[in-house]
Write a protein that holds these residues in place. Structure first.
Motif, PDB file in Angstrom:
ATOM      1  N   ARG A  85      -0.227   7.418  -8.862  1.00 25.58           N
ATOM      2  CA  ARG A  85       0.344   7.801  -7.559  1.00 25.58           C
ATOM      3  C   ARG A  85       1.496   6.889  -7.182  1.00 25.58           C
ATOM      4  O   ARG A  85       2.529   7.355  -6.683  1.00 25.58           O
ATOM      5  CB  ARG A  85      -0.746   7.776  -6.487  1.00 25.58           C
ATOM      6  CG  ARG A  85      -1.715   8.944  -6.564  1.00 25.58           C
ATOM      7  CD  ARG A  85      -2.886   8.753  -5.618  1.00 25.58           C
ATOM      8  NE  ARG A  85      -2.440   8.693  -4.233  1.00 25.58           N
ATOM      9  CZ  ARG A  85      -2.347   9.750  -3.428  1.00 25.58           C
ATOM     10  NH1 ARG A  85      -2.655  10.956  -3.883  1.00 25.58           N
ATOM     11  NH2 ARG A  85      -1.936   9.625  -2.193  1.00 25.58           N
ATOM     12  N   PHE A  86       1.354   5.592  -7.417  1.00 21.97           N
ATOM     13  CA  PHE A  86       2.456   4.670  -7.132  1.00 21.97           C
ATOM     14  C   PHE A  86       3.667   5.040  -7.976  1.00 21.97           C
ATOM     15  O   PHE A  86       4.791   5.116  -7.474  1.00 21.97           O
ATOM     16  CB  PHE A  86       2.039   3.225  -7.397  1.00 21.97           C
ATOM     17  CG  PHE A  86       1.480   2.530  -6.198  1.00 21.97           C
ATOM     18  CD1 PHE A  86       2.305   1.939  -5.265  1.00 21.97           C
ATOM     19  CD2 PHE A  86       0.110   2.465  -5.994  1.00 21.97           C
ATOM     20  CE1 PHE A  86       1.794   1.309  -4.138  1.00 21.97           C
ATOM     21  CE2 PHE A  86      -0.422   1.848  -4.874  1.00 21.97           C
ATOM     22  CZ  PHE A  86       0.423   1.247  -3.950  1.00 21.97           C
ATOM     23  N   ALA A 141      -4.664   5.691  -8.970  1.00 15.74           N
ATOM     24  CA  ALA A 141      -3.906   4.901  -7.996  1.00 15.74           C
ATOM     25  C   ALA A 141      -2.571   4.454  -8.596  1.00 15.74           C
ATOM     26  O   ALA A 141      -1.521   4.550  -7.951  1.00 15.74           O
ATOM     27  CB  ALA A 141      -4.720   3.685  -7.552  1.00 15.74           C
ATOM     28  N   LEU A 199       5.448   2.846   1.131  1.00 15.81           N
ATOM     29  CA  LEU A 199       6.345   3.138   0.013  1.00 15.81           C
ATOM     30  C   LEU A 199       7.681   3.726   0.472  1.00 15.81           C
ATOM     31  O   LEU A 199       8.723   3.442  -0.124  1.00 15.81           O
ATOM     32  CB  LEU A 199       5.674   4.066  -0.992  1.00 15.81           C
ATOM     33  CG  LEU A 199       4.763   3.377  -2.018  1.00 15.81           C
ATOM     34  CD1 LEU A 199       4.117   4.418  -2.912  1.00 15.81           C
ATOM     35  CD2 LEU A 199       5.539   2.370  -2.856  1.00 15.81           C
ATOM     36  N   ALA A 240      -4.200  -2.647  -4.149  1.00 20.60           N
ATOM     37  CA  ALA A 240      -4.085  -1.204  -3.921  1.00 20.60           C
ATOM     38  C   ALA A 240      -4.350  -0.418  -5.199  1.00 20.60           C
ATOM     39  O   ALA A 240      -4.755   0.743  -5.160  1.00 20.60           O
ATOM     40  CB  ALA A 240      -2.708  -0.857  -3.365  1.00 20.60           C
ATOM     41  N   ASN A 252       5.276   8.331  -6.799  1.00 16.71           N
ATOM     42  CA  ASN A 252       5.943   8.192  -5.508  1.00 16.71           C
ATOM     43  C   ASN A 252       7.270   7.435  -5.636  1.00 16.71           C
ATOM     44  O   ASN A 252       8.219   7.690  -4.899  1.00 16.71           O
ATOM     45  CB  ASN A 252       5.041   7.463  -4.505  1.00 16.71           C
ATOM     46  CG  ASN A 252       3.996   8.389  -3.908  1.00 16.71           C
ATOM     47  OD1 ASN A 252       4.251   9.543  -3.664  1.00 16.71           O
ATOM     48  ND2 ASN A 252       2.795   7.873  -3.712  1.00 16.71           N
ATOM     49  N   VAL A 296       2.298  -4.821  -7.136  1.00 15.95           N
ATOM     50  CA  VAL A 296       1.140  -4.173  -6.512  1.00 15.95           C
ATOM     51  C   VAL A 296      -0.132  -4.803  -7.076  1.00 15.95           C
ATOM     52  O   VAL A 296      -0.285  -4.930  -8.289  1.00 15.95           O
ATOM     53  CB  VAL A 296       1.121  -2.647  -6.795  1.00 15.95           C
ATOM     54  CG1 VAL A 296      -0.005  -1.988  -6.004  1.00 15.95           C
ATOM     55  CG2 VAL A 296       2.465  -2.005  -6.461  1.00 15.95           C
ATOM     56  N   SER A 339      -9.007  -0.065  -6.433  1.00 15.69           N
ATOM     57  CA  SER A 339      -9.187   1.370  -6.195  1.00 15.69           C
ATOM     58  C   SER A 339     -10.409   1.889  -6.947  1.00 15.69           C
ATOM     59  O   SER A 339     -10.781   1.372  -8.001  1.00 15.69           O
ATOM     60  CB  SER A 339      -7.939   2.117  -6.669  1.00 15.69           C
ATOM     61  OG  SER A 339      -8.148   3.501  -6.661  1.00 15.69           O
ATOM     62  N   LYS A 353       0.853  -1.186   0.000  1.00 14.19           N
ATOM     63  CA  LYS A 353       0.000   0.000   0.000  1.00 14.19           C
ATOM     64  C   LYS A 353       0.892   1.240   0.000  1.00 14.19           C
ATOM     65  O   LYS A 353       2.088   1.153   0.289  1.00 14.19           O
ATOM     66  CB  LYS A 353      -0.929  -0.001   1.214  1.00 14.19           C
ATOM     67  CG  LYS A 353      -1.929  -1.163   1.208  1.00 14.19           C
ATOM     68  CD  LYS A 353      -2.834  -1.107   2.417  1.00 14.19           C
ATOM     69  CE  LYS A 353      -3.925  -2.173   2.333  1.00 14.19           C
ATOM     70  NZ  LYS A 353      -3.386  -3.538   2.274  1.00 14.19           N
ATOM     71  N   GLU A 354       0.293   2.382  -0.307  1.00 10.74           N
ATOM     72  CA  GLU A 354       1.074   3.618  -0.405  1.00 10.74           C
ATOM     73  C   GLU A 354       1.796   3.955   0.899  1.00 10.74           C
ATOM     74  O   GLU A 354       2.891   4.529   0.866  1.00 10.74           O
ATOM     75  CB  GLU A 354       0.175   4.785  -0.799  1.00 10.74           C
ATOM     76  CG  GLU A 354      -0.148   4.847  -2.269  1.00 10.74           C
ATOM     77  CD  GLU A 354      -0.827   6.162  -2.642  1.00 10.74           C
ATOM     78  OE1 GLU A 354      -0.153   7.210  -2.583  1.00 10.74           O
ATOM     79  OE2 GLU A 354      -2.019   6.128  -2.980  1.00 10.74           O
ATOM     80  N   ASP A 355       1.205   3.581   2.037  1.00 13.62           N
ATOM     81  CA  ASP A 355       1.798   4.013   3.301  1.00 13.62           C
ATOM     82  C   ASP A 355       3.105   3.310   3.654  1.00 13.62           C
ATOM     83  O   ASP A 355       3.772   3.703   4.620  1.00 13.62           O
ATOM     84  CB  ASP A 355       0.787   3.876   4.456  1.00 13.62           C
ATOM     85  CG  ASP A 355       0.299   2.449   4.666  1.00 13.62           C
ATOM     86  OD1 ASP A 355       0.763   1.540   3.955  1.00 13.62           O
ATOM     87  OD2 ASP A 355      -0.555   2.238   5.546  1.00 13.62           O
TER      88      ASP A 355
END
Length: 206
Positions: A199-200, A196, A170, A186, A203, A183, A190, A166-168
């Motif tokens: 964003r991955f 989504a 990363l 997530a 990031n 992935v 979505s 999940k993003e948290d």
């Protein structure tokens, strides 16, 4: 770092739809084990035909019959196929050699693989080693699992990391810096799949 989109537990039509929305932001499209079990190797061909410019991974989780299964996967259009690290060493060696013969890649899934076996597997120096938190492990933590066993992975050139990503987490994944980040839900579950995936990607590249 490459992003591998894992397509699992959906119909083949839904898999295509999801991948279309995410394709601009992912590098590898995984035809998950459930898709292959539900639709056979035609699922691999279907995804390859629709995403010709993407690397396609067939998550066949080979445990035996390595030559047959890997040749079948590559001839269906896969660029990478998976073998379980707890398989017989002879099977893994066959899969590795078939991959070289086809100029493709083998991913060794280390789920359930002992420390002594991982040490043995390091001789397959061009394989991708998948450090994988199992789907059924509801209480595990991917980062804790990696850090606890990091000495085991020393010397491995090519690492893929996945399982409940999940993003948290990363920021922790960026410290590990695997070659491939796998992935699944997530992105695929979505409300906005494209956003989504974007964003991955953003990031990861900072």
């Amino acid at each position: 770092m490459k992003i591998q989109l894992a397509l699992d537990r959906i119909t083949l039509g839904k898999a295509k739809s999801v991948a279309k929305k995410a394709e601009d932001y992912v590098d590898i499209i995984e035809v998950g084990t459930s898709l292959i079990k539900d639709y056979g190797k035609k699922s691999v061909s279907f995804i390859k035909e629709n995403f010709k410019d993407k690397t396609i991974l067939a998550d066949i989780k080979t445990c035996d019959e390595g030559e047959y299964e890997f040749k079948s996967a590559f001839e269906a259009g896969a660029d990478i196929a998976t073998v379980m690290g707890n398989s017989p060493i002879e099977t893994i060696e066959i899969c590795y050699n078939v991959s070289k013969e086809y100029n493709k890649d083998v991913m060794i899934d280390l789920m359930g693989t002992s420390e002594s076996k991982i040490a043995q597997l390091k001789k397959f120096d061009n394989a991708i080693f998948f450090i994988h938190l199992p789907k059924d492990n509801k209480h595990g933590n991917l980062i804790d699992n990696f850090n606890k066993n990091s000495d085991l992975y020393r010397g491995i050139k090519r690492i893929a990391l996945g399982g409940s990503v999940k993003e948290d987490i990363l920021k922790d994944i960026l410290l590990i810096n695997p070659e491939i980040l796998v992935v699944g839900s997530a992105i695929t579950k979505s409300n906005d799949i494209g956003l989504a995936a974007c964003r991955f990607k953003n990031n990861i590249i900072g």
